[in-house]
Design a protein around this motif. Structure first.
Motif, PDB file in Angstrom:
ATOM      1  N   GLU A 204      -1.955   0.663   8.869  1.00  0.00           N
ATOM      2  CA  GLU A 204      -3.324   0.468   9.695  1.00  0.00           C
ATOM      3  C   GLU A 204      -4.606   0.768   8.808  1.00  0.00           C
ATOM      4  O   GLU A 204      -5.398   0.085   8.639  1.00  0.00           O
ATOM      5  CB  GLU A 204      -3.200   1.432  10.875  1.00  0.00           C
ATOM      6  CG  GLU A 204      -2.258   0.976  11.821  1.00  0.00           C
ATOM      7  CD  GLU A 204      -2.117   1.615  13.134  1.00  0.00           C
ATOM      8  OE1 GLU A 204      -1.441   1.101  14.022  1.00  0.00           O
ATOM      9  OE2 GLU A 204      -2.434   3.041  12.985  1.00  0.00           O
ATOM     10  N   ASP A 205      -4.263   1.972   7.824  1.00  0.00           N
ATOM     11  CA  ASP A 205      -5.516   2.279   7.034  1.00  0.00           C
ATOM     12  C   ASP A 205      -5.605   1.030   6.072  1.00  0.00           C
ATOM     13  O   ASP A 205      -6.681   0.670   5.725  1.00  0.00           O
ATOM     14  CB  ASP A 205      -5.326   3.363   6.264  1.00  0.00           C
ATOM     15  CG  ASP A 205      -5.287   4.702   7.088  1.00  0.00           C
ATOM     16  OD1 ASP A 205      -5.943   4.609   8.172  1.00  0.00           O
ATOM     17  OD2 ASP A 205      -5.039   5.816   6.937  1.00  0.00           O
ATOM     18  N   LEU A 206      -4.376   0.410   5.426  1.00  0.00           N
ATOM     19  CA  LEU A 206      -4.561  -0.494   4.596  1.00  0.00           C
ATOM     20  C   LEU A 206      -5.025  -1.768   5.151  1.00  0.00           C
ATOM     21  O   LEU A 206      -6.260  -2.570   4.752  1.00  0.00           O
ATOM     22  CB  LEU A 206      -3.137  -1.013   4.194  1.00  0.00           C
ATOM     23  CG  LEU A 206      -2.995  -2.116   3.093  1.00  0.00           C
ATOM     24  CD1 LEU A 206      -3.859  -1.888   1.791  1.00  0.00           C
ATOM     25  CD2 LEU A 206      -1.495  -2.398   2.766  1.00  0.00           C
ATOM     26  N   ILE A 207      -4.721  -2.045   6.575  1.00  0.00           N
ATOM     27  CA  ILE A 207      -5.181  -3.339   7.195  1.00  0.00           C
ATOM     28  C   ILE A 207      -6.893  -3.064   7.575  1.00  0.00           C
ATOM     29  O   ILE A 207      -7.690  -3.946   7.086  1.00  0.00           O
ATOM     30  CB  ILE A 207      -4.763  -3.486   8.835  1.00  0.00           C
ATOM     31  CG1 ILE A 207      -3.422  -4.031   8.482  1.00  0.00           C
ATOM     32  CG2 ILE A 207      -5.524  -4.290   9.546  1.00  0.00           C
ATOM     33  CD1 ILE A 207      -2.411  -3.796   9.682  1.00  0.00           C
ATOM     34  N   ASP A 208      -7.276  -1.865   7.649  1.00  0.00           N
ATOM     35  CA  ASP A 208      -8.942  -1.530   7.810  1.00  0.00           C
ATOM     36  C   ASP A 208      -9.525  -1.846   6.478  1.00  0.00           C
ATOM     37  O   ASP A 208     -10.852  -2.253   6.529  1.00  0.00           O
ATOM     38  CB  ASP A 208      -8.941   0.091   8.152  1.00  0.00           C
ATOM     39  CG  ASP A 208      -8.671   0.237   9.498  1.00  0.00           C
ATOM     40  OD1 ASP A 208      -8.445  -0.702  10.259  1.00  0.00           O
ATOM     41  OD2 ASP A 208      -8.387   1.467   9.857  1.00  0.00           O
ATOM     42  N   THR A 209      -8.855  -1.755   5.446  1.00  0.00           N
ATOM     43  CA  THR A 209      -9.761  -2.074   4.214  1.00  0.00           C
ATOM     44  C   THR A 209     -10.141  -3.732   4.236  1.00  0.00           C
ATOM     45  O   THR A 209     -10.994  -4.117   3.319  1.00  0.00           O
ATOM     46  CB  THR A 209      -9.008  -1.905   2.888  1.00  0.00           C
ATOM     47  OG1 THR A 209      -7.742  -2.729   2.870  1.00  0.00           O
ATOM     48  CG2 THR A 209      -8.366  -0.552   2.752  1.00  0.00           C
TER      49      THR A 209
END
Length: 577
Positions: A204-209
């Motif tokens: 999810e953190d990766l998606i936020d980028t």
């Protein structure tokens, strides 16, 4: 020149370490240690340089000897101990190398390279506490060094401290930012900890980028799907469709997801959407279909595979592979005429495609189009004269057309091309036996049958035909009786086999036994066979039951298959053989 330059640079670097070590040693030397003379220092330096040169040239024992001599002149030089450790390591003497590297950092505790070597040698010597502790100390000295942070993360991973390994990657992320490679490394560590929620948070953190990148959602979806985190997986797949509705791969992934969920209907619908997309290449599409539809398929699955193959044909209208695959699915669904039309169109353009020709021949066979099978098989023999199967098809089709001479020619020619295929060889000999018998070449027929049975002693059709033909000519009746008995043992409900056995017993004049077996033949479908009914009457006549015999002869007359003597038997009420 390149190798010489590498050696030169290596020597310069080592001399630089030596110079730094010597300089530091003179400032930190305690009064308890003996001061060395400039002359000894010069000798040590000269030997040191020669040792490095010897090692770079591959002479490790010589290099070690020179370093030992240098150490005799200057025993407290850290660089000498460091290079001894490297040389001993190259010689495979890792325990001695560890001791030397430890001495080096005791003399010069702030040198990064000495510590790195000591840490690595500690790992090789299974001194894992020293391995981890040394990298921890290095990180304190160089907190933003990415190379050291990566080594620290690996040290924690190697020793099973997955939580601290994650923390090390977190520090790297603080410096370089979130990336796909770092995320995947952390996800693997969360898997080791059996903490899938932590892994999902990383995705999810990766998606936020970059919330518009469908690949990141795909990574999350695949991970969640494998771990049965269905809500997360479905959310991610849905987001991919929102971002890129024309992405065929998301529909394939959703098809797989629904298949695992047991929702075959939704799986099929998603598969149709994916395969209908021209952006999905045909090879991938066909491989997907093969993976989805393998093994024993239900009728519904067969129909689904056919529908999907038709979609591929429409999506790739100019690709012969799509046509061929569609025709193959028609064939699997027993729609032989439609399949035949497509296969015929393909070989009309590409006569050199044997696989398609072969499928076309099977279509002819299953459609019972003997005239067409004979014509097609003879063409294929001309194109592929060393392939045995077309000869076989040409032989059996001409046999059915009663052109026994041509049938014998093709079967006899094709048998020479059969290699490592006993099943096909058995069929050749079996068909040759029937053909030679039709040509009234009994010796050749029996020889062919014997060869077929030598390959497969339980070929039930050869056993039956061979026994029946022997009985008709009253030859080798004992052999015929054994073969017919074996045939009925293998298939006790076949009226034709039961009739053969009864007739062999009849020829052996075992009329009572023959009557028992002809009754079995009659009860298992023989009531509609003129041959069985006529034989029934013959056996009864031999047993003296002439009126009953006449009744069965009259019943036989109502059927299609009976002997040329039947009318005379009925007219004269006598047995003729």
């Amino acid at each position: 020149m390149r190798n010489i330059l590498i050696i030169f640079v290596t020597i310069l670097f080592s001399v630089f370490l030596y110079s730094c070590s010597s300089s530091k040693k003179t400032t930190t030397q305690t009064s308890s240690k003996k001061e060395i003379t400039e002359k000894d220092r010069y000798k040590a330096s000269d030997l040191f340089v020669k040792a490095i040169g010897a090692r770079e040239l591959g002479s490790l024992p010589s290099a070690l000897d020179l370093l030992n001599q240098a150490g005799n002149f200057d025993p407290d030089d850290a660089a000498i101990h460091y290079e001894k450790a490297r040389t001993l390591r190259a010689l495979g003497r890792i325990d001695e190398a560890l001791a030397e590297s430890k001495t080096a950092i005791e003399i010069d505790p702030d040198n990064r390279w000495y510590k790195v070597l000591f840490a690595d040698l500690s790992k090789e010597n299974e001194k894992y506490d020293d391995y981890v502790y040394t990298y921890q100390e290095l990180i304190k000295q160089y907190p933003n060094d990415l190379e050291l942070l990566n080594e620290m993360a690996f040290a924690y991973y190697f020793t099973g401290d997955y939580k601290n390994a994650i923390n090390s990657y977190d520090k790297i992320e603080e410096i370089v930012g979130i990336s796909e490679s770092l995320t995947m490394q952390k996800v693997q560590l969360y898997d080791r900890l059996n903490q899938p929620d932590g892994a999902i948070a990383e995705f999810e953190d990766l998606i936020d980028t970059d919330p518009t990148d469908p690949r990141f959602y795909a990574l999350l979806a695949e991970y969640a799907s494998k771990r049965k985190m269905d809500d997360k997986a479905l959310w991610a797949y849905t987001k991919i469709v929102e971002i890129n509705p024309n992405d065929p791969y998301v529909h394939i992934s959703l098809a797989d997801y629904y298949k695992k969920q047991g929702d075959s209907k939704k799986s099929f619908e998603e598969l149709k959407l994916g395969l209908a997309n021209p952006n999905l290449d045909l090879n991938t599409s066909i491989n997907l279909l093969i993976n989805y539809y393998t093994g024993d398929l239900t009728d519904e699955q067969q129909k689904q595979a056919l529908e999907l193959s038709e979609i591929l044909k429409k999506t790739h209208p100019d690709d012969v592979m799509a046509d061929s695959f569609y025709a193959s699915m028609l064939f699997e669904n027993k729609e032989y005429q439609k399949a035949s039309d497509i296969f015929r169109a393909i070989v009309k353009v590409n006569t050199g495609n044997y696989a398609i020709w072969e499928k076309l021949l099977f279509c002819d066979l299953f459609l019972e189009q003997n005239q067409q099978l004979a014509a097609d098989a003879e063409i294929v023999v001309d194109y592929f004269p060393t392939y045995p199967l077309p000869y076989y098809f040409a032989g059996i089709s001409n046999f059915q057309l009663k052109d026994f001479v041509k049938a014998q020619a093709y079967l006899q020619s094709g048998i020479d091309f059969v290699v490592n295929n006993n099943n096909l060889l058995e069929q050749f000999y079996s068909s040759l036996g029937d053909t030679y018998h039709a040509l009234e070449n009994l010796a050749a027929a029996y020889e062919a049958y014997d060869k077929a049975l030598s390959i497969n002693p339980e070929n039930i059709y050869v056993l039956n035909n061979y026994a029946y033909y022997l009985s008709l000519s009253s030859e080798k009746l004992d052999k015929a009786e054994k073969m017919s008995r074996k045939a009925v043992e293998l298939d006790p409900y076949n009226s034709s086999f039961l009739d053969t056995h009864a007739w062999v017993l009849y020829q052996q004049k075992k009329y009572k036994e023959a009557l028992e077996w002809i009754k079995k033949a009659y009860s298992n479908g023989g009531a509609e066979s003129g041959v069985v009914l006529e034989h029934y009457g013959d056996i009864l006549f031999q047993l003296g039951e002439k009126e009953e015999a006449l009744n069965y002869w009259k019943l036989a007359k109502k059927q299609k298959d009976y002997s040329d003597l039947l009318d005379k038997k009925i007219k004269d009420q006598q047995l003729y053989e």
